[in-house]
Structures are given as structure tokens and as C-alpha cells.
Design a protein around this motif. Structure first.
Motif, PDB file in Angstrom:
ATOM      1  N   TRP A  46     -32.372   0.792  36.043  1.00 40.89           N
ATOM      2  CA  TRP A  46     -31.070   0.573  36.660  1.00 40.89           C
ATOM      3  C   TRP A  46     -30.191  -0.259  35.754  1.00 40.89           C
ATOM      4  N   ALA A  47     -28.898  -0.101  35.958  1.00 40.17           N
ATOM      5  CA  ALA A  47     -27.905  -0.877  35.217  1.00 40.17           C
ATOM      6  C   ALA A  47     -27.196  -1.778  36.207  1.00 40.17           C
ATOM      7  N   ASP A  54     -29.501  -4.911  33.074  1.00 40.05           N
ATOM      8  CA  ASP A  54     -30.123  -3.596  32.969  1.00 40.05           C
ATOM      9  C   ASP A  54     -31.637  -3.745  32.857  1.00 40.05           C
ATOM     10  N   THR A  80     -25.958  -1.966  41.346  1.00 42.56           N
ATOM     11  CA  THR A  80     -26.759  -0.898  40.747  1.00 42.56           C
ATOM     12  C   THR A  80     -26.642   0.441  41.451  1.00 42.56           C
ATOM     13  N   GLN A  82     -24.644   2.887  41.539  1.00 45.41           N
ATOM     14  CA  GLN A  82     -24.219   4.056  40.770  1.00 45.41           C
ATOM     15  C   GLN A  82     -25.148   4.361  39.602  1.00 45.41           C
ATOM     16  N   ASP A  83     -26.008   3.448  39.243  1.00 49.82           N
ATOM     17  CA  ASP A  83     -26.824   3.613  38.040  1.00 49.82           C
ATOM     18  C   ASP A  83     -28.283   3.256  38.277  1.00 49.82           C
ATOM     19  N   GLU A 102     -21.924  10.496  32.604  1.00 52.55           N
ATOM     20  CA  GLU A 102     -22.249   9.260  33.311  1.00 52.55           C
ATOM     21  C   GLU A 102     -23.448   8.540  32.709  1.00 52.55           C
ATOM     22  N   ARG A 103     -24.404   9.285  32.165  1.00 50.68           N
ATOM     23  CA  ARG A 103     -25.611   8.695  31.588  1.00 50.68           C
ATOM     24  C   ARG A 103     -25.837   9.231  30.176  1.00 50.68           C
ATOM     25  N   TYR A 130     -34.454  10.729  29.512  1.00 49.99           N
ATOM     26  CA  TYR A 130     -33.358  10.551  30.463  1.00 49.99           C
ATOM     27  C   TYR A 130     -33.935  10.459  31.862  1.00 49.99           C
ATOM     28  N   HIS A 133     -30.890  10.493  38.532  1.00 53.21           N
ATOM     29  CA  HIS A 133     -30.145   9.557  39.375  1.00 53.21           C
ATOM     30  C   HIS A 133     -30.732   9.518  40.784  1.00 53.21           C
TER      31      HIS A 133
END
Length: 154
Positions: A46-47, A54, A80, A82-83, A102-103, A130, A133
Motif C-alpha cells: 500500500w501507498a 509506503d 491508503t 486508493q493504493d 495509476e500503478r 505488479y 488493486h
């Protein structure tokens, strides 16, 4: 002068809200329902508001037919939502994300050993992947302010 005072007032409200959110004891919880006939292993990432917030961490195991809830005290819904993502493996299958607007940056993981830290920290034997989400839901619980349930069916 009025515009300046409005700006200062807005900034103070934003700073107070951010301070409240970051000082909260709330966390994010993820429930995994494994309806498959094999064990699954999960990594989460998560960011937060800035890079020091992060995180990446793995591996969490869920046996075949079991349900488990994992709570992440370093993650807060407001920062967090959204990420927040996951990467999973099991039974010869991998659940991974893909690069998009977005990523755009991958996360470094170790494919077999436990790991944690910043998503960009190097790991001996690590590789870049990767994450998928996770759509978090806001909760009203004092200890958990964001949650999601992931179900893995055959």
C-alpha cells in the motif's frame, strides 16, 4: 488579504485532518476466503500519504477451505484506500496486476521468503511484480477503518 486568510484557514483544516488521520489507532483488515482445493500465499502493498508510508509485506498463507483476516496497523483507510493491493500464488496460478496510469511502478518481492519494507527497497533474490488493486470499504469500527474481503473460488 481575505484570500490569504481563506488559504491559511483551509491549510490549517487540512493539516488538522491529516494529523487526526495519521494519529488514529485504526487499521485496514483484509479477509481472504480460500474456496480452492490448495493453499494460497499473499503479499500486500500500500501507498500512504508520502513514500515513508509506503509498505510491502509477504507472505501470508491461507489453507484450502479456510478463511483468514489479516490486520495491517500501518495502513489507514483515509491514506491508503486508493493504493492498496495484493499479489497471490497457489496451485500453479498467480494473481498479479499490470502496469497502468495509476500503478506505473512495480513492487519488489521475494518469490519464496518473507519480506517487508518499502516497495522499492531491493531484496537479494527479489523480482519486480505488479499488484492487483483491492477496493477497500470504509468502516465505522474504532480499530479498523478500512476493510475488504477477497474470495477465491475454484
Amino acid at each position: 488579504m481575505k484570500k490569504f486568510l481563506k488559504f491559511v484557514s483551509a491549510f490549517c483544516v487540512f493539516a488538522a485532518a491529516l494529523s487526526f488521520a495519521s494519529s488514529s489507532c485504526a487499521a485496514v483488515s483484509i479477509t481472504i476466503q480460500n474456496n480452492r482445493d490448495h493453499n494460497l500465499s499473499f503479499a500486500f502493498c500500500w501507498a500512504g500519504f508520502d513514500k515513508p508510508d509506503d509498505r510491502r509485506i509477504g507472505w501470508y498463507n491461507v489453507k484450502a477451505g479456510e478463511s483468514k483476516t489479516f490486520t495491517f496497523n500501518d495502513a489507514q483507510y483515509a491514506l491508503t484506500a486508493q493504493d492498496f493491493g495484493y499479489y497471490a500464488m497457489g496451485g500453479g496460478k498467480v494473481w498479479t496486476g499490470k502496469a497502468d496510469d495509476e500503478r506505473p511502478l512495480p513492487v519488489i518481492i521475494h518469490p519464496k521468503q518473507a519480506f517487508k519494507g518499502s516497495p522499492e527497497d531491493s531484496i537479494d533474490g527479489g523480482r519486480k511484480v505488479y499488484f492487483r488493486h483491492i477496493k477497500l470499504k470504509e468502516t465505522s469500527d474504532d480499530k479498523v477503518n478500512g476493510s475488504a474481503t477477497l474470495t477465491f473460488n475454484p
